[in-house]
Motif scaffolding. Structure first.
Motif, PDB file in Angstrom:
ATOM      1  N   MET A   1       0.843  -1.188   0.000  1.00  0.00           N
ATOM      2  CA  MET A   1       0.000   0.000   0.000  1.00  0.00           C
ATOM      3  C   MET A   1       0.885   1.247   0.000  1.00  0.00           C
ATOM      4  N   SER A   2       0.707   2.128  -1.005  1.00  0.00           N
ATOM      5  CA  SER A   2       1.626   3.241  -1.162  1.00  0.00           C
ATOM      6  C   SER A   2       1.433   4.310  -0.105  1.00  0.00           C
ATOM      7  N   GLN A   3       0.207   4.457   0.418  1.00  0.00           N
ATOM      8  CA  GLN A   3      -0.071   5.446   1.438  1.00  0.00           C
ATOM      9  C   GLN A   3      -0.405   4.748   2.751  1.00  0.00           C
ATOM     10  N   PRO A   4      -0.133   5.407   3.902  1.00  0.00           N
ATOM     11  CA  PRO A   4      -0.521   4.808   5.177  1.00  0.00           C
ATOM     12  C   PRO A   4      -2.030   4.567   5.206  1.00  0.00           C
ATOM     13  N   SER A   5      -2.432   3.492   5.847  1.00  0.00           N
ATOM     14  CA  SER A   5      -3.852   3.180   5.907  1.00  0.00           C
ATOM     15  C   SER A   5      -4.602   4.185   6.772  1.00  0.00           C
ATOM     16  N   THR A   6      -5.875   4.384   6.443  1.00  0.00           N
ATOM     17  CA  THR A   6      -6.734   5.244   7.249  1.00  0.00           C
ATOM     18  C   THR A   6      -7.289   4.506   8.464  1.00  0.00           C
ATOM     19  N   VAL A   7      -6.996   3.209   8.560  1.00  0.00           N
ATOM     20  CA  VAL A   7      -7.457   2.383   9.677  1.00  0.00           C
ATOM     21  C   VAL A   7      -6.284   1.555  10.193  1.00  0.00           C
ATOM     22  N   ARG A   8      -6.030   1.638  11.496  1.00  0.00           N
ATOM     23  CA  ARG A   8      -4.915   0.885  12.066  1.00  0.00           C
ATOM     24  C   ARG A   8      -5.424  -0.075  13.130  1.00  0.00           C
ATOM     25  N   LEU A   9      -4.835  -1.253  13.178  1.00  0.00           N
ATOM     26  CA  LEU A   9      -5.201  -2.272  14.157  1.00  0.00           C
ATOM     27  C   LEU A   9      -4.058  -2.484  15.128  1.00  0.00           C
ATOM     28  N   GLU A  10      -4.389  -2.499  16.407  1.00  0.00           N
ATOM     29  CA  GLU A  10      -3.416  -2.797  17.467  1.00  0.00           C
ATOM     30  C   GLU A  10      -4.030  -3.842  18.387  1.00  0.00           C
ATOM     31  N   ARG A  11      -3.275  -4.860  18.702  1.00  0.00           N
ATOM     32  CA  ARG A  11      -3.740  -5.891  19.631  1.00  0.00           C
ATOM     33  C   ARG A  11      -3.103  -5.597  20.984  1.00  0.00           C
ATOM     34  N   THR A  12      -3.878  -5.035  21.915  1.00  0.00           N
ATOM     35  CA  THR A  12      -3.316  -4.645  23.206  1.00  0.00           C
ATOM     36  C   THR A  12      -3.138  -5.838  24.136  1.00  0.00           C
ATOM     37  N   THR A  13      -4.043  -6.820  24.034  1.00  0.00           N
ATOM     38  CA  THR A  13      -3.926  -8.094  24.737  1.00  0.00           C
ATOM     39  C   THR A  13      -4.544  -9.144  23.815  1.00  0.00           C
ATOM     40  N   PRO A  14      -4.396 -10.435  24.116  1.00  0.00           N
ATOM     41  CA  PRO A  14      -5.067 -11.433  23.272  1.00  0.00           C
ATOM     42  C   PRO A  14      -6.587 -11.252  23.228  1.00  0.00           C
ATOM     43  N   GLN A  15      -7.161 -10.663  24.277  1.00  0.00           N
ATOM     44  CA  GLN A  15      -8.610 -10.502  24.353  1.00  0.00           C
ATOM     45  C   GLN A  15      -9.106  -9.152  23.830  1.00  0.00           C
ATOM     46  N   ILE A  16      -8.227  -8.160  23.674  1.00  0.00           N
ATOM     47  CA  ILE A  16      -8.647  -6.797  23.340  1.00  0.00           C
ATOM     48  C   ILE A  16      -7.927  -6.303  22.092  1.00  0.00           C
ATOM     49  N   ALA A  17      -8.687  -5.782  21.145  1.00  0.00           N
ATOM     50  CA  ALA A  17      -8.123  -5.156  19.953  1.00  0.00           C
ATOM     51  C   ALA A  17      -8.570  -3.701  19.915  1.00  0.00           C
ATOM     52  N   LYS A  18      -7.704  -2.842  19.381  1.00  0.00           N
ATOM     53  CA  LYS A  18      -8.033  -1.430  19.221  1.00  0.00           C
ATOM     54  C   LYS A  18      -7.906  -1.057  17.754  1.00  0.00           C
ATOM     55  N   ILE A  19      -8.946  -0.453  17.210  1.00  0.00           N
ATOM     56  CA  ILE A  19      -8.966   0.028  15.836  1.00  0.00           C
ATOM     57  C   ILE A  19      -8.975   1.549  15.870  1.00  0.00           C
ATOM     58  N   THR A  20      -7.982   2.153  15.222  1.00  0.00           N
ATOM     59  CA  THR A  20      -7.821   3.608  15.261  1.00  0.00           C
ATOM     60  C   THR A  20      -8.018   4.185  13.867  1.00  0.00           C
ATOM     61  N   PHE A  21      -8.890   5.202  13.765  1.00  0.00           N
ATOM     62  CA  PHE A  21      -9.109   5.889  12.499  1.00  0.00           C
ATOM     63  C   PHE A  21      -8.110   7.032  12.367  1.00  0.00           C
ATOM     64  N   ALA A  22      -7.497   7.134  11.180  1.00  0.00           N
ATOM     65  CA  ALA A  22      -6.428   8.114  10.992  1.00  0.00           C
ATOM     66  C   ALA A  22      -6.411   8.588   9.545  1.00  0.00           C
ATOM     67  N   ASN A  23      -7.332   9.497   9.224  1.00  0.00           N
ATOM     68  CA  ASN A  23      -7.368  10.083   7.882  1.00  0.00           C
ATOM     69  C   ASN A  23      -7.494  11.602   8.013  1.00  0.00           C
ATOM     70  N   PRO A  24      -6.412  12.276   8.451  1.00  0.00           N
ATOM     71  CA  PRO A  24      -6.473  13.723   8.636  1.00  0.00           C
ATOM     72  C   PRO A  24      -6.698  14.436   7.307  1.00  0.00           C
ATOM     73  N   PRO A  25      -7.273  15.656   7.366  1.00  0.00           N
ATOM     74  CA  PRO A  25      -7.501  16.437   8.581  1.00  0.00           C
ATOM     75  C   PRO A  25      -8.853  16.225   9.251  1.00  0.00           C
ATOM     76  N   VAL A  26      -9.835  15.542   8.565  1.00  0.00           N
ATOM     77  CA  VAL A  26     -11.179  15.471   9.147  1.00  0.00           C
ATOM     78  C   VAL A  26     -11.739  14.051   9.157  1.00  0.00           C
ATOM     79  N   ASN A  27     -10.897  13.048   8.979  1.00  0.00           N
ATOM     80  CA  ASN A  27     -11.285  11.643   9.092  1.00  0.00           C
ATOM     81  C   ASN A  27     -12.469  11.266   8.199  1.00  0.00           C
ATOM     82  N   LEU A  28     -12.434  11.678   6.945  1.00  0.00           N
ATOM     83  CA  LEU A  28     -13.450  11.242   6.004  1.00  0.00           C
ATOM     84  C   LEU A  28     -13.330   9.736   5.751  1.00  0.00           C
ATOM     85  N   VAL A  29     -14.469   9.101   5.479  1.00  0.00           N
ATOM     86  CA  VAL A  29     -14.481   7.699   5.073  1.00  0.00           C
ATOM     87  C   VAL A  29     -14.216   7.641   3.575  1.00  0.00           C
TER      88      VAL A  29
END
Length: 276
Positions: A1-29
Motif C-alpha cells: 500500500m503506497s499510502q498509510p492506511s486510514t485504519v490501524r489495528l493494534e492488539r493490546t492483549t489477546p482478548q482486546i483489539a483497538k482500531i484507530t481511524f487516521a485520515n487527517p484532517p477530518v477523518n473522512l471515510v
C-alpha cells in the motif's frame, strides 16, 4: 500500500483489539477505509480469543466522519455475487459478532461514521468534544449504513425523524439524553473509563458474553434486508439532481471557508439549501 492506511489495528492483549481511524484532517471515510475495515472485521471472525474491540481516533476533533462523496465511485462492490455491500457487511458483522464492540467517541461523528458507532454495542463519548449527525438528507442523500434503521430503535420515531430529516449536529449532552450514546464522560476521563470497561469485559467468560449479546440482539437488531435496501437507496441518491446541486453548493462553500465547513457542517447545510 503506497499510502498509510486510514485504519490501524493494534492488539493490546489477546482478548482486546483497538482500531484507530487516521485520515487527517477530518477523518473522512474513503474507499480504502472500507476495504481495510472489512479486512480487519472479517479476520476477527476466526479469532478464538477476542472478546472486546475498541474503536477510537487519532485525528483531533473527529472520531469518524461521513463518506467522501467525491470518491463514491470507488466504494467496493460486494465480494461475491449476491453478497452484501461491503459497508453493510461491516456493520452487520459488528452487531452479530461474539465480541463486544466499543466506540470511544471524541470529536465529530457523522453519516457513515455515526452509523459505524451505532453498530457498536457500547458508545462512550466525550462530554465536551463529541458531536453527532446524520447529514445525508440535507445534501440530497439518504442514510445508507443503518442510521435510518438503528436511530428509531434508540431515540424513538419522532426524534429519529428530527435527527435524520433535519441533518443538524447534536452535542453529546443531548445525544446522551436521547439515548444516542450509552453515556458521556468528561473528556479527561474518557480514555481511562473505556480502557477499564474493556479490561473488565475481557476478564469475563467469552461464551457468556457472546450468548448474552445474542439474546439482546434478538430483541433489538433491525432485519438484515432493511440495511441492504438502505444502502441501495443511498447509492441511487448519489446520481440524483438533488444531491448533485447540493454537492456543488457545499463544494463552493468549502472552497471559500475551508475546514470550517466540516466543523460546522449542520449550519452550512442549512445555508446552502437556502440558496437553491
Amino acid at each position: 500500500m503506497s499510502q498509510p492506511s486510514t485504519v490501524r489495528l493494534e492488539r493490546t492483549t489477546p482478548q482486546i483489539a483497538k482500531i484507530t481511524f487516521a485520515n487527517p484532517p477530518v477523518n473522512l471515510v474513503v474507499p480504502e477505509t472500507l476495504v481495510r475495515l472489512h479486512e480487519i472485521v472479517t479476520g476477527f471472525e476466526k479469532d478464538p480469543d477476542l472478546q472486546v474491540v475498541v474503536f477510537t481516533s487519532e485525528v483531533p476533533d473527529f472520531f469518524l466522519n461521513h463518506f467522501d462523496a467525491s470518491q463514491a465511485a470507488g466504494i467496493p462492490a460486494p465480494e461475491h455475487e449476491g453478497g452484501n455491500p461491503v459497508w453493510t457487511d461491516i456493520v452487520l458483522s459488528l452487531s452479530k459478532a461474539p465480541y463486544v464492540s466499543i466506540a470511544s467517541i471524541r470529536g465529530r461523528t457523522r453519516g457513515g461514521g455515526n452509523e459505524l458507532a451505532l453498530a457498536c454495542d457500547l458508545r462512550y463519548a466525550s462530554r465536551e468534544k463529541a458531536f453527532f449527525s446524520q447529514p445525508e438528507v440535507g445534501i440530497g442523500l439518504v442514510p445508507g449504513g443503518g442510521g435510518a434503521e438503528r436511530l428509531p430503535r434508540l431515540l424513538g420515531r419522532d426524534r429519529a425523524l428530527e435527527a435524520i430529516l433535519g441533518s443538524a449536529d447534536y452535542d453529546a449532552d443531548l445525544a446522551e439524553r436521547w439515548g444516542w450514546v450509552t453515556r458521556t464522560l468528561p473528556d479527561a476521563e474518557l480514555d481511562a473509563f473505556v480502557d477499564a470497561t474493556a479490561a473488565r469485559l475481557a476478564s469475563f467468560d467469552r461464551q457468556a458474553l457472546a450468548t448474552a449479546k445474542s439474546q439482546v440482539n434478538r430483541a433489538t437488531l433491525p432485519p438484515e434486508a432493511d440495511l441492504v435496501a438502505s444502502f441501495a437507496a443511498f447509492g441511487n441518491t448519489l446520481t440524483q439532481p438533488g444531491f448533485l446541486s447540493r454537492a456543488a453548493g457545499i463544494g463552493a462553500v468549502a472552497a471559500d471557508k475551508g475546514l470550517d465547513v466540516e466543523y460546522r457542517l449542520g449550519e452550512y447545510i442549512g445555508l446552502v439549501n437556502q440558496t437553491l
